[in-house]
Design an enzyme around this catalytic site. Sequence first.
Site, PDB file in Angstrom:
ATOM      1  CG  ASP A  29      67.526  74.948 -72.153  1.00 40.97           C
ATOM      2  OD1 ASP A  29      66.413  74.759 -72.678  1.00 40.97           O
ATOM      3  OD2 ASP A  29      67.930  74.297 -71.174  1.00 40.97           O
ATOM      4  CE  LYS A  58      69.211  71.199 -71.553  1.00 39.78           C
ATOM      5  NZ  LYS A  58      68.162  71.318 -70.574  1.00 39.78           N
ATOM      6  NE  ARG A  90      59.783  74.636 -72.627  1.00 36.17           N
ATOM      7  CZ  ARG A  90      60.592  73.570 -72.667  1.00 36.17           C
ATOM      8  NH1 ARG A  90      61.906  73.728 -72.713  1.00 36.17           N
ATOM      9  NH2 ARG A  90      60.096  72.367 -72.670  1.00 36.17           N
ATOM     10  CG  HIS A  95      69.882  63.539 -72.525  1.00 33.47           C
ATOM     11  ND1 HIS A  95      70.303  64.415 -71.556  1.00 33.47           N
ATOM     12  CD2 HIS A  95      68.533  63.640 -72.562  1.00 33.47           C
ATOM     13  CE1 HIS A  95      69.255  65.027 -71.033  1.00 33.47           C
ATOM     14  NE2 HIS A  95      68.166  64.578 -71.623  1.00 33.47           N
ATOM     15  CB  SER A 146      65.136  72.205 -74.012  1.00 36.13           C
ATOM     16  OG  SER A 146      65.659  72.079 -72.731  1.00 36.13           O
TER      17      SER A 146
END
Length: 433
Positions: A161, A187, A168, A82, A183
């Site tokens: 999320d 995922k 947020r 990621h 968050s």
Amino acid sequence: MRMVDLIQKKRDGKLLAKEEIEYVVNGYKNDTIPDYQMSSFLMAVYFKGMTKEEVSYLTDAMVNSGETVDLSGIKGIKVDKHSTGGVGDKISLIVAPLVASVGVPVAKMSGRGLGHTGGTIDKLEAVEGFSVELSGKQFIDNVNKHGISIIGQSGDLVPADKKIYALRDVTATVDSIPLIASSIMSKKIAMGADAIVLDVKTGAGAFMKTLDRAKDLASTMVEIGSHLNRNTIAVITDMNQPLGYEVGNANEIKEVIEVLKGKGSEDLIEISMAIAVQMSILGGIYQTQEEARAGLNEAIESGKALEKFKEFVSSQNGNADQIDSIDLLPQAQHHVEVKSKQSGYVKDIDAEAIGVAALLLGAGRQTKEDKIDYAAGVSLKKKAGDEVAEGEVIAILHFNKDDHQQAMDTLYDAFSYSNEKPEKRPFVYEIIS
Ligand code: URA
């Protein structure tokens, strides 16, 4: 349990228990906790932070808020990767076939881009016919047969999320390390990863502007991984200027092919290699960094990595001839050179501004409904630290639209200059495990 008591507890800096955090996440997802209480809770987290245990409970509760992907039908250790996001970031498209070519199974779900240029999925769709929508069975079969598949996100992964992130965004609580870390990690875990390599970007063009913040985010995510039994390693990398020379979609695919041929930009090569080394060690293919580096270099030099990319493109109905002959990839009608108005050294190239210039040329979407022009984009001809003479080309704009003036102005503003050669920044700052 009452939400007001939990808000007060966090506000006063006391620790929340696992059940209390689950109560907050589930209550908000199920609409039994209203936005105003959740906003207040998020602000308390913003100011008081969370311990590593709390942030792990939060991540776990978010994972359990929706569906999870079952990758147990795939043999081997599934290592996901990621990136916290950057302009010109095509690293996933380089490392995925590279590590797959040495035996790490790559089962990846990626997103589309919003805000500037396309995401990994959009870039892949620049290849004619490439399909990112495979059934769950096709996805698993492709990974077992070809060692690699990348598809768009589907299913109801981490719905908590989605809802919390939207809140947020409008309550000034995006920029909180425990909230960002939970968050991202929720995922990755919901997508079925056994192990995770994180590319945490730092610099002017990154979410984390300073190295200290990047380290804090990286170590929080690594700890979440260890609490939730997912081996996690973070590589902290530079995002003070766009990655590589190409920003767009089809032109980024061309640059991926260059790197897989053993050529290409220094920053892309170094960062891709650092990430691929960690992925192949976590995937159990190599024991040491040296062994991994040698094996991965051999995969590039022998052409194995590029072959794997072609096999992957064909397996998802993409036209692999476009990989052999990159001129067959989408080409823009217009190519305009941007020339430097001064001499000196390029000090910085504002990554976000280059992303915006590419977006203005049609390479990205401003709203979810916008259509991407795969041929549009920016090719940089100079990078930070390069010497430049007045009148020399610093970039080329590729576009099909009538108007490119705003993109040109944005591009000029993105470049800053100095008379002295600026110090070279590292591409990889640190590895946190
Ligand atoms: N990316 C995410 O997925 N979540 C955040 O909170 C920030 C960046």
